[in-house]
Structures are given as structure tokens and as C-alpha cells.
Design a protein around this motif. Structure first.
Motif, short mmCIF file in Angstrom:
data_model
loop_
_atom_site.label_atom_id
_atom_site.label_comp_id
_atom_site.label_asym_id
_atom_site.label_seq_id
_atom_site.Cartn_x
_atom_site.Cartn_y
_atom_site.Cartn_z
N GLY A 50 0.83 -1.20 0.00
CA GLY A 50 0.00 0.00 0.00
C GLY A 50 0.86 1.25 0.00
N THR A 51 0.49 2.23 0.80
CA THR A 51 1.18 3.52 0.78
C THR A 51 2.31 3.61 1.80
N GLY A 52 2.69 2.49 2.44
CA GLY A 52 3.96 2.41 3.12
C GLY A 52 4.04 2.58 4.62
N GLY A 69 9.03 -4.15 -0.25
CA GLY A 69 7.59 -4.14 -0.35
C GLY A 69 7.17 -3.92 -1.78
N PHE A 70 6.05 -4.52 -2.14
CA PHE A 70 5.52 -4.28 -3.48
C PHE A 70 4.03 -4.03 -3.43
N ASP A 71 3.55 -3.39 -4.47
CA ASP A 71 2.13 -3.13 -4.64
C ASP A 71 1.86 -3.08 -6.14
N ALA A 76 0.56 3.92 -5.06
CA ALA A 76 0.91 3.37 -3.75
C ALA A 76 2.42 3.26 -3.60
N VAL A 77 3.09 2.76 -4.62
CA VAL A 77 4.54 2.59 -4.57
C VAL A 77 5.24 3.94 -4.37
N GLN A 78 4.80 4.96 -5.06
CA GLN A 78 5.41 6.29 -4.89
C GLN A 78 5.26 6.79 -3.45
N ALA A 79 4.08 6.62 -2.88
CA ALA A 79 3.86 7.06 -1.50
C ALA A 79 4.70 6.22 -0.53
N ALA A 87 13.67 1.35 2.05
CA ALA A 87 13.09 0.08 1.61
C ALA A 87 13.18 -0.06 0.08
N ASP A 88 13.25 -1.29 -0.36
CA ASP A 88 13.18 -1.63 -1.78
C ASP A 88 11.70 -1.78 -2.13
N VAL A 89 11.12 -0.74 -2.69
CA VAL A 89 9.68 -0.73 -2.98
C VAL A 89 9.51 -0.74 -4.49
N TYR A 90 8.66 -1.64 -4.97
CA TYR A 90 8.53 -1.84 -6.41
C TYR A 90 7.13 -2.33 -6.78
N ILE A 91 6.85 -2.27 -8.08
CA ILE A 91 5.57 -2.74 -8.61
C ILE A 91 5.63 -4.26 -8.76
N SER A 92 4.64 -4.94 -8.20
CA SER A 92 4.47 -6.37 -8.40
C SER A 92 3.07 -6.73 -7.94
N ASP A 93 2.70 -7.97 -8.17
CA ASP A 93 1.34 -8.45 -7.91
C ASP A 93 1.39 -9.71 -7.05
N LEU A 94 0.57 -9.78 -6.04
CA LEU A 94 0.51 -10.96 -5.18
C LEU A 94 0.24 -12.23 -5.98
#
Length: 187
Positions: A50-52, A69-71, A76-79, A87-94
Motif C-alpha cells: 500500500g502507501t507504506g 515491499g511491493f504493490d 501506492a509505490v510512490q507514497a 526500503a526496496d519498494v517496487y511494482i508487483s502483484d501478489l
């Protein structure tokens, strides 16, 4: 998720009682099950961050060798990147997750699986669970009871709500041992 829901989440997750209660439960679970392992630095993933706010919380309470973390949503990733810059935050899907660490000591997935539903999301969740070290911890937070479905469920595109009897087979299918399950909020 409907347009604007992430900005609502970002605005509320700092002080709203629901989010504060969730982080309290996360902290209690970590202290009860993970911090007794003797590990000094933890590899941590927030699957559907989500937004972190949870990423930032985890960075405050744990020493991490990896915090990721991914979203699915760029918004959401930008926030989340702003709230947890280390953190390593990136786009991905569960449903088909990209995993950037070989092993995890802790995986958190709060209010994510109910969007795709068990049928679509179980494969990805099993993939993530297969990377949890022995003695590691998976924390899932899911909405309960179909009869509690609300306008909020429509706004965030909830596919299903759960009972304990629906979640237990999922946990067992991942080869995991259930340590604790509760209905966090009821009335």
C-alpha cells in the motif's frame, strides 16, 4: 481500487484507529514469534505494501538486512517510497510476485489477498511462503464475514471476505503451521 482510495489510505493510515490497531497487532505478533529467534537482522517483505506506513513501522522496530515491499499500483509505490526511503519498494502483484530476496524471516500481507481472492492469489502466496526461512513468520490480515461487506469493499474491489474455516486450509496448503488466528475487530 477506485480512483482516490490510495490517497484516502495515505491520509488515514497514520492516525486512524483501524491502522493503529493493525500495527499494534503486527508488533505483538513479531515480539511473540519472531524476536525470540535470536536473529539480529531480518529479511522482511510487505507483500501489498500500500502507501507504506507498515514498511516504515517495520523499519522502526526491526533491524533489517533487507526491507522490501511491493504493490500493484504506481500511486501506492510512490507514497511508500517516501514513507520508507530505505526500503526496496517496487511494482508487483501478489498473484505472480517478483521476489527480490532469496529468503525472508518475516512476510507481511495486510488486506491484499481478498482483492484477487484465494483462487487467484493462492499460487503467489504459496510462492512467497516457500521463501520464508524455517522459524520465520507470515502475518496475514484479511477481512472477515461476507455479511460485513460494505461500500468500502466496493470501493477497493473486494472479491471475498473470509472465515477461519476458509483460511486454515490455505495456511495448510502452504505447508505452514498456524500459530495464532483471531478476529481482530468484531463489534
Amino acid at each position: 481500487m477506485n480512483s482516490g482510495e490510495y490517497s484516502i489510505m495515505e491520509r488515514l493510515e497514520e492516525d486512524h484507529w483501524w491502522y493503529l490497531g493493525l500495527r499494534d497487532l503486527i508488533g505483538r505478533s513479531i515480539r511473540k514469534s519472531l524476536l525470540t529467534s535470536g536473529t539480529q537482522h531480518y529479511s522482511v517483505l510487505d507483500a501489498g505494501c500500500g502507501t507504506g506506513a507498515n514498511l516504515r513501522y517495520l523499519s522502526q522496530i526491526l533491524q533489517t538486512s533487507y526491507l522490501g515491499g511491493f504493490d500493484v499500483a504506481q500511486e501506492a509505490v510512490q507514497a511508500a517510497r517516501k514513507k520508507a526511503p530505505s526500503a526496496d519498494v517496487y511494482i508487483s502483484d501478489l498473484c505472480a510476485p517478483e521476489l527480490r530476496a532469496e529468503w525472508f524471516d518475516l512476510v507481511l500481507s495486510c488486506d491484499v489477498l481478498y482483492v484477487p481472492g484465494i483462487e487467484r492469489g493462492a499460487g503467489g502466496l504459496k510462492q512467497i511462503a516457500s521463501r520464508i526461512r524455517p522459524g520465520g513468520l507470515l502475518i496475514l490480515n484479511l477481512p472477515a464475514f461476507e455479511w460485513l461487506r460494505s461500500e468500502h469493499d466496493l470501493a477497493i474491489h473486494t472479491t471475498e471476505r473470509y472465515t477461519k474455516q476458509q483460511v486454515i486450509p490455505l495456511i495448510e496448503s502452504m505447508g505452514m503451521k498456524l500459530e495464532w488466528m483471531t478476529y481482530r475487530l468484531f463489534f
